[in-house]
Design an enzyme around this catalytic site. Sequence first.
Site, PDB file in Angstrom:
ATOM      1  N   ASN A 157     -78.971  18.898-140.235  1.00  0.00           N
ATOM      2  CA  ASN A 157     -79.120  20.278-139.792  1.00  0.00           C
ATOM      3  C   ASN A 157     -80.311  20.363-138.834  1.00  0.00           C
ATOM      4  O   ASN A 157     -80.946  19.342-138.513  1.00  0.00           O
ATOM      5  CB  ASN A 157     -79.237  21.239-140.981  1.00  0.00           C
ATOM      6  N   ALA A 199     -56.798  20.598-124.492  1.00  0.00           N
ATOM      7  CA  ALA A 199     -56.319  21.896-123.989  1.00  0.00           C
ATOM      8  C   ALA A 199     -55.065  21.783-123.138  1.00  0.00           C
ATOM      9  O   ALA A 199     -54.184  22.644-123.188  1.00  0.00           O
ATOM     10  CB  ALA A 199     -57.433  22.566-123.176  1.00  0.00           C
ATOM     11  N   HIS A 200     -54.957  20.688-122.348  1.00  0.00           N
ATOM     12  CA  HIS A 200     -53.872  20.676-121.353  1.00  0.00           C
ATOM     13  C   HIS A 200     -52.498  20.389-121.943  1.00  0.00           C
ATOM     14  O   HIS A 200     -51.504  20.371-121.225  1.00  0.00           O
ATOM     15  CB  HIS A 200     -54.199  19.745-120.180  1.00  0.00           C
ATOM     16  N   THR A 236     -74.028  20.030-120.077  1.00  0.00           N
ATOM     17  CA  THR A 236     -73.870  21.469-119.845  1.00  0.00           C
ATOM     18  C   THR A 236     -72.469  21.922-120.246  1.00  0.00           C
ATOM     19  O   THR A 236     -71.490  21.235-119.971  1.00  0.00           O
ATOM     20  CB  THR A 236     -74.110  21.783-118.346  1.00  0.00           C
ATOM     21  N   CYS A 328     -50.182   8.020-119.414  1.00  0.00           N
ATOM     22  CA  CYS A 328     -51.500   7.379-119.367  1.00  0.00           C
ATOM     23  C   CYS A 328     -51.360   5.917-118.977  1.00  0.00           C
ATOM     24  O   CYS A 328     -52.307   5.291-118.542  1.00  0.00           O
ATOM     25  CB  CYS A 328     -52.190   7.476-120.722  1.00  0.00           C
TER      26      CYS A 328
HETATM   27  N1  PMP Z   1     -53.982  11.421-127.625  1.00  0.00           N
HETATM   28  C1  PMP Z   1     -52.687  11.717-127.445  1.00  0.00           C
HETATM   29  C2  PMP Z   1     -51.756  11.655-128.606  1.00  0.00           C
HETATM   30  C3  PMP Z   1     -52.222  12.103-126.192  1.00  0.00           C
HETATM   31  O1  PMP Z   1     -50.927  12.401-126.017  1.00  0.00           O
HETATM   32  C4  PMP Z   1     -53.129  12.147-125.104  1.00  0.00           C
HETATM   33  C5  PMP Z   1     -52.650  12.524-123.720  1.00  0.00           C
HETATM   34  N2  PMP Z   1     -51.648  11.647-123.233  1.00  0.00           N
HETATM   35  C6  PMP Z   1     -54.469  11.833-125.347  1.00  0.00           C
HETATM   36  C7  PMP Z   1     -54.859  11.466-126.613  1.00  0.00           C
HETATM   37  C8  PMP Z   1     -55.498  11.900-124.236  1.00  0.00           C
HETATM   38  O2  PMP Z   1     -55.716  13.241-123.889  1.00  0.00           O
HETATM   39  P1  PMP Z   1     -56.749  13.691-122.761  1.00  0.00           P
HETATM   40  O3  PMP Z   1     -55.968  13.666-121.491  1.00  0.00           O
HETATM   41  O4  PMP Z   1     -57.139  15.082-123.126  1.00  0.00           O
HETATM   42  O5  PMP Z   1     -57.893  12.750-122.785  1.00  0.00           O
END
Ligand code: PMP
Length: 387
Positions: A157, A199-200, A236, A328
């Site tokens: 804390n 968020a996305h 920030t 990814c």
């Molecule tokens: N974990 C999972 C299960 C996802 O589907 C993704 C996005 N492909 C990520 C992590 C990574 O997310 P971010 O783009 O927010 O780093």
Amino acid sequence: MCVIICTKMIYLDYAATSPLLPEVREAMHRAEERFFANASALHTPGHLAMNEVERARELLAKLIGAEPGEIIFTSGASESNNAVIRTFEGHQIETSPLEHHSIIETARVCRGDKLPKLYSYMLANNETGEILDLVEVVKRADKNAVVDCPEMFEVKNDWGKPLVTVKKSGYVHSDLTQALGKIPLDVKALGVDYATFSAHKIGGPVGVGALYVRKGVPFKPLIIGGNQENKRRGGTYNTLGIIGFGAAVEYVLREKTWEKYGIKVRNLRDRLAERILAEIPGSSLNTDLAPGASLPNILNVSFRAAEGESIQLYLDAEGIVVSTGSACAAGDTKPSHVLMAKTGDAEVAHSSIRFSFGLENTEKDVDRVMEVLPGIIDRLQQISTIS
Ligand code: PMP
């Protein structure tokens, strides 16, 4: 001219990134003018910005059944995953081969042999939509066993007093990135100690995410700097991004999106699956459609003797946006690690397409896919050297 401009684009790649919700765009636009100040500053514009950050935190806490103080805002799910895994550096870390690379690769370099142990298992997979049995993982984590682990970092804390009273031998983290908004979620009911969000994937902006850290469990900041996020994440505040995330969460809460996904989107997904199986020879599903077995919005399909990348490009030329495996890993010619782990068959993995739906998709989108997909697969199968 570009097909996307001439015809309506059919977007079926929501699991990679979902488009900004109109109300998110509006909230961020308003915030640009009003909440531009550094949220940590003591002046009035700073306080106003911080109020917005805290409001977003409360909304997310409400959505996932946590306390606001248990939420840390991050730059996305990859950072959240890294922060948890790195907290357990030198300790035992157990994950599944289905995890996102931000778990697998971080665990590979951090794994050690000391207790306590971290179990990191996603609830829902981003490539196939498969829902995994977290209850079994939580049980296995042997949550009640107390061990002496003085070398672990502890949450302290503001006065430097450790908040950790009971040290357990097993902690559970779950990457809930794909599950958020698609199925009902409650971190306390799941029994996890840490959970990751982005968020996305719910109509918010790219570059902002969150980590749930249950009160009293070990946590080591990944980014050391200022005292932001109660000393748990320096840097920030990304006020605009956090406000956008909050607006997306507000939408999810208000619309109870998991109910819409469970009925409307599931029907679309299942309809596409049925038609593919019925109309396209050599197709097989990598997603189990049974209720509770997968997220309602993801459908992963393999097409014998047709390469995933080629299918994606032909569909793209028709204005239909899908992905092969995980975005990814785009540019990576290796077969999807998830499909390889599930099937052990490189051909199945190489010939796979992921369709991922959002609330904006309609039956017409499914019909349009089925107008062009059989011909594309037929053409590719004809020229294939694989029989
Ligand atoms: N974990 C999972 C299960 C996802 O589907 C993704 C996005 N492909 C990520 C992590 C990574 O997310 P971010 O783009 O927010 O780093």
